[in-house]
Motif scaffolding. Structure first.
Motif, PDB file in Angstrom:
ATOM      1  N   SER A 148     -43.444   1.687 -13.107  1.00  0.00           N
ATOM      2  CA  SER A 148     -42.936   1.115 -14.346  1.00  0.00           C
ATOM      3  C   SER A 148     -41.502   1.607 -14.506  1.00  0.00           C
ATOM      4  CB  SER A 148     -43.799   1.557 -15.535  1.00  0.00           C
ATOM      5  OG  SER A 148     -43.252   1.069 -16.743  1.00  0.00           O
ATOM      6  N   TYR A 149     -40.546   0.728 -14.163  1.00  0.00           N
ATOM      7  CA  TYR A 149     -39.134   1.106 -14.122  1.00  0.00           C
ATOM      8  C   TYR A 149     -38.969   2.310 -13.186  1.00  0.00           C
ATOM      9  CZ  TYR A 149     -38.837  -2.141 -17.993  1.00  0.00           C
ATOM     10  OH  TYR A 149     -38.923  -3.265 -18.758  1.00  0.00           O
ATOM     11  N   GLY A 150     -38.500   3.457 -13.664  1.00  0.00           N
ATOM     12  CA  GLY A 150     -38.288   4.605 -12.777  1.00  0.00           C
ATOM     13  C   GLY A 150     -39.465   5.548 -12.721  1.00  0.00           C
ATOM     14  N   ASP A 151     -40.588   5.152 -13.321  1.00  0.00           N
ATOM     15  CA  ASP A 151     -41.764   6.019 -13.371  1.00  0.00           C
ATOM     16  C   ASP A 151     -42.757   5.603 -12.289  1.00  0.00           C
ATOM     17  OD1 ASP A 151     -43.685   7.837 -14.142  1.00  0.00           O
ATOM     18  OD2 ASP A 151     -44.427   6.622 -15.801  1.00  0.00           O
ATOM     19  N   TYR A 152     -43.068   6.510 -11.361  1.00  0.00           N
ATOM     20  CA  TYR A 152     -43.997   6.232 -10.265  1.00  0.00           C
ATOM     21  C   TYR A 152     -45.279   7.042 -10.483  1.00  0.00           C
ATOM     22  CZ  TYR A 152     -39.863   4.327  -7.930  1.00  0.00           C
ATOM     23  OH  TYR A 152     -38.754   3.593  -7.611  1.00  0.00           O
ATOM     24  N   GLN A 153     -46.401   6.345 -10.627  1.00  0.00           N
ATOM     25  CA  GLN A 153     -47.678   7.024 -10.827  1.00  0.00           C
ATOM     26  C   GLN A 153     -48.588   6.726  -9.641  1.00  0.00           C
ATOM     27  OE1 GLN A 153     -49.299   7.281 -14.891  1.00  0.00           O
ATOM     28  NE2 GLN A 153     -47.803   5.713 -15.456  1.00  0.00           N
ATOM     29  N   PHE A 154     -49.146   7.768  -9.053  1.00  0.00           N
ATOM     30  CA  PHE A 154     -49.991   7.633  -7.875  1.00  0.00           C
ATOM     31  C   PHE A 154     -51.450   7.805  -8.300  1.00  0.00           C
ATOM     32  CE2 PHE A 154     -45.838   9.170  -6.654  1.00  0.00           C
ATOM     33  CZ  PHE A 154     -45.467   8.224  -5.686  1.00  0.00           C
TER      34      PHE A 154
END
Length: 241
Positions: free
Chosen positions: A137-143
């Motif tokens: 989500s934009y610059g947020d990376y969730q694994f």
């Protein structure tokens, strides 16, 4: 880890015998059965099985043409399933390997030969049971662990991920994107929903409802994706189809 397979054979006795052999391999489930070339291609493209057991016979010209299934598939997809030829003769082995078959088993199929072939498949196609997906989500990376995803819901051009712990995450990609890229145990059952079959606890075909998380949650499935629902039932309780 669960692996899916498709049987392509025009002999019902052979099909039942192959299914019986798989009773000793609970990590594998039958995604579907096809009795001719066109049906096989259609089901492979729709169900995306990891393995295809393809019956070929030197005595039946129509069956010999079934090797062309592999060539036909390359017109539509880049990565074809792992093909295992089933035949009563070794005469077509060279031709089958040239066509792209990964393994060649002689009938009547023995449990030992099937076991070796499946182990060979697993060795050449390693799959991690606890794979992850990146939701950006934009610059947020969730694994996120794939095993934590209960279902996905379309929201215009975005997709909401509903997790086992109750969290909801939004990804800026369409549901169609995830339908194509998620592993085989995720099935689309509605224009708006993809479910992780590991969380399916009940299916009511009369009400067209799929229950998740021990029936705490229900979502609708549509006639368009009825074949996918049948595949889920076949995987969980094959004796009822």
């Amino acid at each position: 880890m669960q692996y899916s397979y498709l049987i392509v054979d025009d002999n019902k006795t052979n099909i039942q015998e192959t299914l019986r052999k798989f009773e000793e391999f609970p990590d594998y489930y039958c995604a579907g059965i096809a009795e001719n070339k066109d049906d096989a291609i259609n089901k492979i493209l729709e169900l995306q099985p990891q393995i295809v057991f393809l019956e070929i016979s030197p005595k039946n010209k129509k069956s010999n043409l079934s090797l062309n299934i592999i060539t036909e598939l390359y017109r539509f997809i880049d990565n074809v399933p792992y093909f295992i030829a089933l035949t009563a003769s070794s005469k077509l082995a060279f031709e089958a390997i040239q066509a792209g078959v990964s393994d060649y088993l002689l009938a009547p199929l023995s449990q030992f030969d099937l076991r070796k072939s499946l182990l060979k498949f697993q060795k050449t196609n390693p799959a991690a049971a606890n794979g992850t997906i990146c939701i950006r989500s934009y610059g947020d990376y969730q694994f996120i662990s794939l095993n934590d995803i209960v279902y996905l819901k379309a929201d215009n051009n975005t997709t909401d991920f509903y997790l086992q712990n109750g969290r909801k995450l939004t990804a800026y990609k369409t549901l169609k994107h995830y339908e194509t890229n998620l592993p085989f145990y995720f099935f689309r059952i509605h224009n708006s929903y993809i479910v992780n079959i590991n969380f399916v606890s009940r299916i009511n075909t009369g009400k067209s409802l799929c229950y998740l998380n021990n029936s705490d949650l229900s979502i609708s499935f549509s006639k368009t994706f009825k074949d996918n629902v049948d595949t889920i039932i076949r995987k969980i309780a094959p004796e009822y189809l």
